[in-house]
Enzyme design. Structure first.
Site, PDB file in Angstrom:
ATOM      1  N   THR A  25       0.838  -1.195   0.000  1.00 46.07           N
ATOM      2  CA  THR A  25       0.000   0.000   0.000  1.00 46.07           C
ATOM      3  C   THR A  25       0.874   1.246   0.000  1.00 46.07           C
ATOM      4  O   THR A  25       1.790   1.364   0.805  1.00 46.07           O
ATOM      5  CB  THR A  25      -0.911   0.010   1.241  1.00 46.07           C
ATOM      6  OG1 THR A  25      -1.792  -1.116   1.178  1.00 46.07           O
ATOM      7  CG2 THR A  25      -1.729   1.296   1.307  1.00 46.07           C
ATOM      8  N   HIS A 174      -6.513 -10.875  -2.820  1.00 45.32           N
ATOM      9  CA  HIS A 174      -5.875 -10.642  -1.520  1.00 45.32           C
ATOM     10  C   HIS A 174      -6.645 -11.415  -0.445  1.00 45.32           C
ATOM     11  O   HIS A 174      -7.666 -10.965   0.068  1.00 45.32           O
ATOM     12  CB  HIS A 174      -5.868  -9.147  -1.207  1.00 45.32           C
ATOM     13  CG  HIS A 174      -4.878  -8.756  -0.156  1.00 45.32           C
ATOM     14  ND1 HIS A 174      -4.160  -9.674   0.579  1.00 45.32           N
ATOM     15  CD2 HIS A 174      -4.477  -7.537   0.295  1.00 45.32           C
ATOM     16  CE1 HIS A 174      -3.355  -9.045   1.429  1.00 45.32           C
ATOM     17  NE2 HIS A 174      -3.541  -7.744   1.276  1.00 45.32           N
ATOM     18  N   ASN A 177      -3.636 -10.701   5.334  1.00 48.17           N
ATOM     19  CA  ASN A 177      -3.495  -9.429   6.059  1.00 48.17           C
ATOM     20  C   ASN A 177      -4.785  -8.877   6.659  1.00 48.17           C
ATOM     21  O   ASN A 177      -4.906  -7.680   6.902  1.00 48.17           O
ATOM     22  CB  ASN A 177      -2.858  -8.359   5.164  1.00 48.17           C
ATOM     23  CG  ASN A 177      -1.431  -8.700   4.786  1.00 48.17           C
ATOM     24  OD1 ASN A 177      -0.953  -9.789   5.084  1.00 48.17           O
ATOM     25  ND2 ASN A 177      -0.753  -7.796   4.119  1.00 48.17           N
ATOM     26  N   TYR A 179      -7.949  -8.670   5.465  1.00 55.86           N
ATOM     27  CA  TYR A 179      -8.973  -8.022   4.644  1.00 55.86           C
ATOM     28  C   TYR A 179     -10.109  -9.005   4.347  1.00 55.86           C
ATOM     29  O   TYR A 179     -10.151 -10.094   4.898  1.00 55.86           O
ATOM     30  CB  TYR A 179      -8.323  -7.402   3.413  1.00 55.86           C
ATOM     31  CG  TYR A 179      -7.295  -6.366   3.822  1.00 55.86           C
ATOM     32  CD1 TYR A 179      -7.695  -5.209   4.508  1.00 55.86           C
ATOM     33  CD2 TYR A 179      -5.934  -6.563   3.630  1.00 55.86           C
ATOM     34  CE1 TYR A 179      -6.762  -4.276   4.958  1.00 55.86           C
ATOM     35  CE2 TYR A 179      -4.993  -5.636   4.075  1.00 55.86           C
ATOM     36  CZ  TYR A 179      -5.417  -4.503   4.741  1.00 55.86           C
ATOM     37  OH  TYR A 179      -4.499  -3.593   5.210  1.00 55.86           O
ATOM     38  N   ASN A 234      -4.601  -6.699  11.580  1.00 55.78           N
ATOM     39  CA  ASN A 234      -5.988  -6.246  11.609  1.00 55.78           C
ATOM     40  C   ASN A 234      -6.863  -7.097  12.533  1.00 55.78           C
ATOM     41  O   ASN A 234      -7.972  -7.514  12.188  1.00 55.78           O
ATOM     42  CB  ASN A 234      -6.578  -6.201  10.192  1.00 55.78           C
ATOM     43  CG  ASN A 234      -6.081  -4.999   9.408  1.00 55.78           C
ATOM     44  OD1 ASN A 234      -5.941  -3.906   9.943  1.00 55.78           O
ATOM     45  ND2 ASN A 234      -5.786  -5.209   8.125  1.00 55.78           N
TER      46      ASN A 234
END
Length: 367
Positions: A25, A174, A177, A179, A234
């Site tokens: 990102t 993805h 992580n 998401y 996260n």
């Protein structure tokens, strides 16, 4: 011979080396639209055999962070075409990473009419940056209905079709992580009791359904996935079914013929390291169903360790992350043993060219 710098065939793509630029990102997409600055950034790094873009949202709901790009509008498609054209002009190959942020984000970062959604109405602790009001607490997500889930799957399909129109060589889903796809995978984020939750087999279903739909739309040779077993980013939590769950998931993805599986290892940055048995079982399960599939490993690699894993067939390609930020000519530096420049962490997510396109190549720097 160092295999890292040898050619490799990925699906229908001939890669000039086995170095992959990992997705990172960078928050330079003003208005969530790819731009000329981003085209310059990726083209500077086209010395990698394969580039994977930063996380790109397949829908307005997935834009949880400030200034992350999307690929759901015609304007975004045209912006990405600048990027792919620039990379291909430099004989590079590039996949777009499709990242729906799910429950991760703040409503201030979303366009009008969008909302934060997730498999369950479970919010994150802590804060995230918004351009409108600075650091703010994460917003609470709404639990997705069955209709929402089917709509999200179609958003991945349309985004993948847009990626092909924009000139990408493929898409990386993805599934890492923390998401949306990984939110469905994890019991700490998924408290559903329907066909998409409850046990690990059901929790795998969203990832498999997304991959199945995208493969049907654009072909398996253009579809890949990134996974982070043992990832806790996260607000995810480690659970005791990881090896069994991911082994089954890898087999399902192998049956679909996904062109690669990309494993995240953030232990070099202090995260829990995936166990060797899990990394091996994912590879073996995937390749037992798809012998020609490609396996990518990432996380704190240097050329020696990379070559060792390539020689031992633990991986087919090796991904490098942060070193690509400050070394646009990373492949040349690694191959020739040229010292690496250090990245400026204060500019990782700031707008503009500073800390983005202004890092010099070795021939122009003083290293």
């Amino acid at each position: 011979m160092n295999l890292l710098f040898t050619e490799y065939t990925l699906g229908k793509n001939k890669l000039k080396n086995r170095v992959v630029m990992a997705p990172m990102t960078r928050s330079r997409a003003i208005g969530n639209i790819p731009n000329d600055l981003m085209a310059e950034y990726y083209s500077q790094r086209a010395g990698a055999g394969l580039l994977i873009t930063e996380g790109v949202s397949p829908s307005p709901n997935g834009l949880g962070y400030a200034r992350i790009p999307g690929i759901f509008s015609e304007e975004q498609v045209q912006g990405w075409k600048k990027v792919t054209d620039a990379v291909h002009t430099n004989q590079g190959r590039i996949f777009v990473q499709l990242m729906h942020s799910g429950r991760v984000g703040n409503r201030l970062n979303l366009p009008k009419g969008a909302e934060l959604v997730g498999p369950s109405a479970i919010g994150l602790k802590g804060t995230t940056w918004t351009d409108a009001e600075g650091n703010q607490s994460y917003s609470s997500p709404r639990e997705m209905t069955s209709k929402d889930i089917q709509a999200a799957i179609q958003e991945y399909v349309i985004a993948s079709e847009n990626a092909v129109k924009a000139g990408f060589d493929g898409v990386e889903l993805h599934g890492a992580n923390g998401y949306l796809i990984e939110q469905f995978l994890h019991p700490s984020a998924n408290h559903r009791t329907d066909e998409y939750g409850g046990n690990w087999k059901n929790r795998n279903k969203f990832a498999v359904d997304v991959a199945t739909a995208v493969v049907k739309a654009i072909g398996a040779d253009k579809v890949a996935i990134r996974l982070s077993p043992y990832g806790v980013f996260n607000d995810l939590e480690i659970h005791n079914e990881i090896e069994e769950q991911y082994k089954d998931l890898a087999a399902s993805l192998g049956k679909l013929g996904l062109v690669y599986i990309h494993i995240v290892d953030h232990s070099s940055m202090g995260a829990v390291k995936p166990t060797d048995s899990v990394v091996t079982s994912i590879r073996e399960s995937y390749k037992s169903e798809n012998p020609n599939g490609t396996y990518i490993l990432s996380g704190g690699y240097d050329p020696e360790r990379a070559n060792s894993d390539l020689e031992q067939k633990n991986a087919d390609l090796i991904a490098f992350g942060r070193n690509f930020i400050s070394n646009p000519d990373l492949v040349e530096r690694l191959e020739k043993g040229i010292p690496l420049a250090e990245p400026d962490a204060s500019t990782f997510y700031t707008p503009g060219e500073k800390g983005y396109t202004d890092y010099p190549v070795a021939s122009l720097s003083k290293v």
